[in-house]
Design an enzyme around this catalytic site. Structure first.
Site, mmCIF file in Angstrom:
data_model
loop_
_atom_site.group_PDB
_atom_site.id
_atom_site.type_symbol
_atom_site.label_atom_id
_atom_site.label_comp_id
_atom_site.label_asym_id
_atom_site.label_seq_id
_atom_site.Cartn_x
_atom_site.Cartn_y
_atom_site.Cartn_z
ATOM 1 C CB CYS A 119 -31.387 -4.943 -21.814
ATOM 2 S SG CYS A 119 -32.111 -4.117 -20.368
ATOM 3 C CB SER A 470 -24.608 3.744 -26.191
ATOM 4 O OG SER A 470 -25.793 3.928 -25.444
#
Length: 555
Positions: A119, A470
Site C-alpha cells: 500500500c 488520494s
C-alpha cells in the site's frame, strides 16, 4: 558475500552461535542469506494476506539455493487514517520504512533482499531503502483487491467516500450507504482503482524493480503466489549476476516510469514518490520532467476514479506489458534497460508476447483518451515552484476556470463547509497549511474532494491546496502547491473573495491580485505555526523539504 561479515572466520564464532539459536543448519548458514521484508499486519486490507505472499517468496529463495530471513516493516492505511490526526503520520512513515530497511540490512548484512509491501507509503519507502542499500533486490507486492459491486454496478472505496456527500444531499439514504459499505471492498488487496498503491506497484514493474505482473495480478489469486515464488528465485539470479538496483534504475528507466505514469493516469502522489525514490539513486527527477513527458505521451487508460475500469480488468487486458507494447509501437520507451528478470525490457516484452487484449480498457495508441498524459504540472504566481493536477480525472468544463477563493486554514474546516452546503458553484476552495512542513505530513484531502463529487459539485467547484490528494481523488483538485503556506508561499496570502484563474491546458495557476497588493500583504504576513505535541512530527517539520522536491528529508 556480504553475509560473510557475520558467518565466516574465527572471529565470527559468536555470530554463528546466534544463527544456530535460530535453528539454522550449517548448510543454511553457508548459503546466501536473503532478507525478506514483510509488511504484513492486521490493520491494512492490502497487507492482511502478506504472510502468504512472504511464505511463497521464502519458498522461492530456498528453491534457488538461498536462506531467507524474514523481518517486518510498519504500514499506515491511508483510508483508515483519512480526515483525522492519523493522516499526519502517513507520508512521514515513508521515511521510517526506508530507514528501517537500511537499518536491518546493514546491521545484519544480507546478500540480497526481497521486499513485500502493498500500500501507499510502504511501496515507495521500501524502494527508497532498496536503492539506498544497492544490493541485489526484488520487490513483490500483495496485488490489487477485486472491485466490489452494488446493484449490478462496480463499487470501490471511493464510491463509499463519495456516497457520504450523496447522503448529505439526500440523494442516498443511510440504509443504502450501509449496504454499500459492506460490498465495496470485498477482500484483501490494495484498493481496486488506479489509486496510489496500485500506481506505485505498476510503476515498480515499469521501472524494472519488480517482475512482470506485479502491478495487476489480483491479490487473492494463485497467480500472485506463483509470482511471489518467482520473485524469490529471481533475486538469487540477480545475486549470481551481481545486478543491483542502481544498475536497473537509470535515467532511461526513469523516463520509462514517467511515461507509463502518464499513459496509465496514475495518482498525483507518484509526483511525490518517484522523485524521492530516484533521489536515493542520486538521480534528479524534477517536476519539469513530468510535464515534458506528459505533453508527448498519450493517456491510454482511465481506471477508477478517472473511469469505470479497475485493476482486474487491466490485468485481463494484458496488464502493464500490454500498455508498454502500445507505447513501444511508437518508440516511446527505452527497451534496452535491464530489469529484475536479469533481461532487458525488450526481451521481457518479446518473451511475454505482450499485446493489448481489450482496447476498451487499454486504448490503442492511435485512439487515446487524450493526446497528453494523465498528470499536468501548473505554474504561476500562486505556485512558482509548481502544482500538480490529475488532468485525466478533470471534467472538460473545469479545465479552464476563473473562480472565487474560499479560504480555509486546514482540511477539517473546509470539509465541514462543504458538508454544510456553504460552497457554491464557481467557488475555488483553498486549503492551506497542509503541506509537508505546515501540516505537518502533507495530509490527503480525499474527504473534501469526495464530498464535492458526491454532492454533484465536481463540475462546478475547484480545490487548491499545499497538501496532497488520494489517488482516488477526481475533479479539479490541484495539490502540492509550492512553496507551501508554512514556508511563506503565496498561497498563504490568498484572501476570501480573491479571483483565481486555472488554465490546465496552458499549465497556469494564477492569483488575480496585482503585485502591489501582494507586496502589501507579504509585508504584513507571518506564516501560522501549529502547536505539535508529537516529538516525531516536530523533528519531521524541521527536516522535510518541499513537495516539489519529493518531500524528502534534508541530509
Amino acid at each position: 558475500m556480504r553475509s560473510h561479515k557475520m558467518t565466516k572466520g574465527l572471529e565470527r564464532a559468536p555470530h554463528r552461535s546466534l544463527l544456530y539459536a535460530l535453528g539454522l543448519t550449517d548448510e543454511e548458514i553457508s548459503r546466501p542469506l536473503v532478507g525478506v521484508v514483510n509488511a504484513f499486519n492486521e490493520v491494512i486490507p492490502g497487507h492482511v494476506h502478506l504472510d502468504r505472499i512472504t511464505a511463497a517468496v521464502k519458498a522461492g529463495v530456498r528453491a534457488a539455493g538461498g536462506t531467507p530471513m524474514e523481518f517486518p516493516a510498519i504500514g499506515v492505511c491511508d483510508g483508515l487514517a483519512m480526515n483525522h490526526e492519523g493522516m499526519h503520520m502517513s507520508l512521514p512513515s515513508r521515511e521510517i520504512i526506508a530507514d528501517s530497511v537500511e537499518l536491518m540490512a546493514t546491521a545484519h548484512p544480507f546478500d540480497a533482499l526481497v521486499l513485500v509491501p502493498n500500500c501507499d507509503k510502504i511501496v515507495p519507502g521500501m524502494l527508497m531503502g532498496m536503492l539506498r542499500l544497492n544490493i541485489p533486490a526484488v520487490l513483490v507486492s500483495g496485488g490489487p483487491m477485486l472491485a466490489g459491486a452494488k446493484g449490478g454496478q462496480p463499487a470501490d472505496l471511493i464510491t463509499v467516500f463519495e456516497a457520504v456527500g450523496r447522503v448529505r444531499r439526500g440523494l442516498m439514504d443511510n440504509e443504502e450507504l450501509s449496504e454499500m459499505e459492506k460490498c465495496a471492498c470485498p477482500g484483501c488487496g490494495s484498493c481496486s482503482g488506479m489509486f496510489t498503491a496500485n500506481s506505485m506497484n505498476c510503476l515498480s514493474e515499469t521501472v524494472g524493480l519488480a517482475l512482470p505482473g506485479n502491478g495487476t495480478i489480483p491479490a487473492h489469486s494463485a497467480e500472485r503466489i506463483r509470482l511471489a515464488k518467482s520473485a524469490g528465485m529471481a533475486v538469487m539470479n540477480l545475486l549470481e549476476k551481481n545486478i543491483r538496483p542502481r544498475d536497473i534504475v537509470t535515467e532511461d528507466s526513469l523516463a520509462n516510469a514517467v511515461t507509463l505514469d502518464m499513459a496509465l493516469g496514475c495518482s498525483t502522489n507518484t509526483v511525490l514518490h518517484l522523485p524521492a525514490i530516484f533521489h536515493e539513486a542520486e538521480l534528479n527527477l524534477s517536476l519539469d520532467i513530468f510535464d515534458t513527458i506528459s505533453r508527448k505521451t498519450p493517456n491510454l487508460c482511465r481506471l477508477s476514479p478517472a473511469g469505470p475500469h479497475h485493476l482486474e480488468e487491466l490485468h485481463a487486458a494484458g496488464g502493464i506489458p500490454a500498455v508498454m507494447s502500445e507505447l513501444d509501437s511508437k518508440g516511446l520507451l527505452r527497451t534496452d534497460v535491464i530489469t529484475a528478470t536479469g533481461k532487458t525490457l525488450g526481451e521481457n516484452l518479446k518473451a511475454l508476447k505482450a499485446k493489448n487484449r481489450n482496447p476498451e480498457v487499454i486504448h490503442n495508441i492511435d485512439n487515446p483518451y487524450s493526446k497528453e498524459g494523465g498528470i499536468a504540472i501548473l505554474r504561476g504566481n500562486l505556485a512558482p515552484d509548481g502544482a500538480v493536477v490529475k488532468q485525466s480525472a478533470v471534467a472538460p468544463e473545469m479545465m479552464q476556470r476563473t473562480g472565487v477563493a474560499r479560504v480555509f486554514d486546514g482540511e477539517e474546516e473546509a470539509n465541514q463547509a462543504i458538508l454544510d452546503d456553504k460552497i457554491k458553484p464557481g467557488d475555488v476552495i483553498v486549503i492551506r497549511y497542509e503541506g509537508p512542513r505546515g501540516g505537518p505530513g502533507m495530509r490527503e484531502m480525499l474527504s473534501p474532494t469526495a464530498n464535492i463529487s458526491g454532492m454533484g459539485l465536481d463540475t462546478q467547484v475547484a480545490l487548491i491546496t499545499d497538501g496532497r490528494f488520494s489517488g482516488g481523488t477526481r475533479g479539479a483538485a490541484i495539490g502540492h502547491v509550492s512553496p507551501e503556506a508554512a514556508s511563506g508561499g503565496i498561497i498563504g496570502l490568498v484572501q476570501e473573495g480573491d479571483k483565481i484563474q486555472i488554465d490546465i491546458p496552458a499549465r497556469k495557476l494564477e492569483l488575480l491580485v496585482d503585485e502591489a497588493e501582494l507586496e502589501r500583504r507579504r509585508a504584513a504576513y507571518t506564516p501560522k505555526t501549529k502547536e505539535i505535541k508529537s516529538r516525531f512530527l516536530r523533528r519531521y517539520m524541521r527536516m522535510v523539504t518541499s513537495a516539489a522536491q519529493g518531500a524528502v528529508l534534508e541530509d
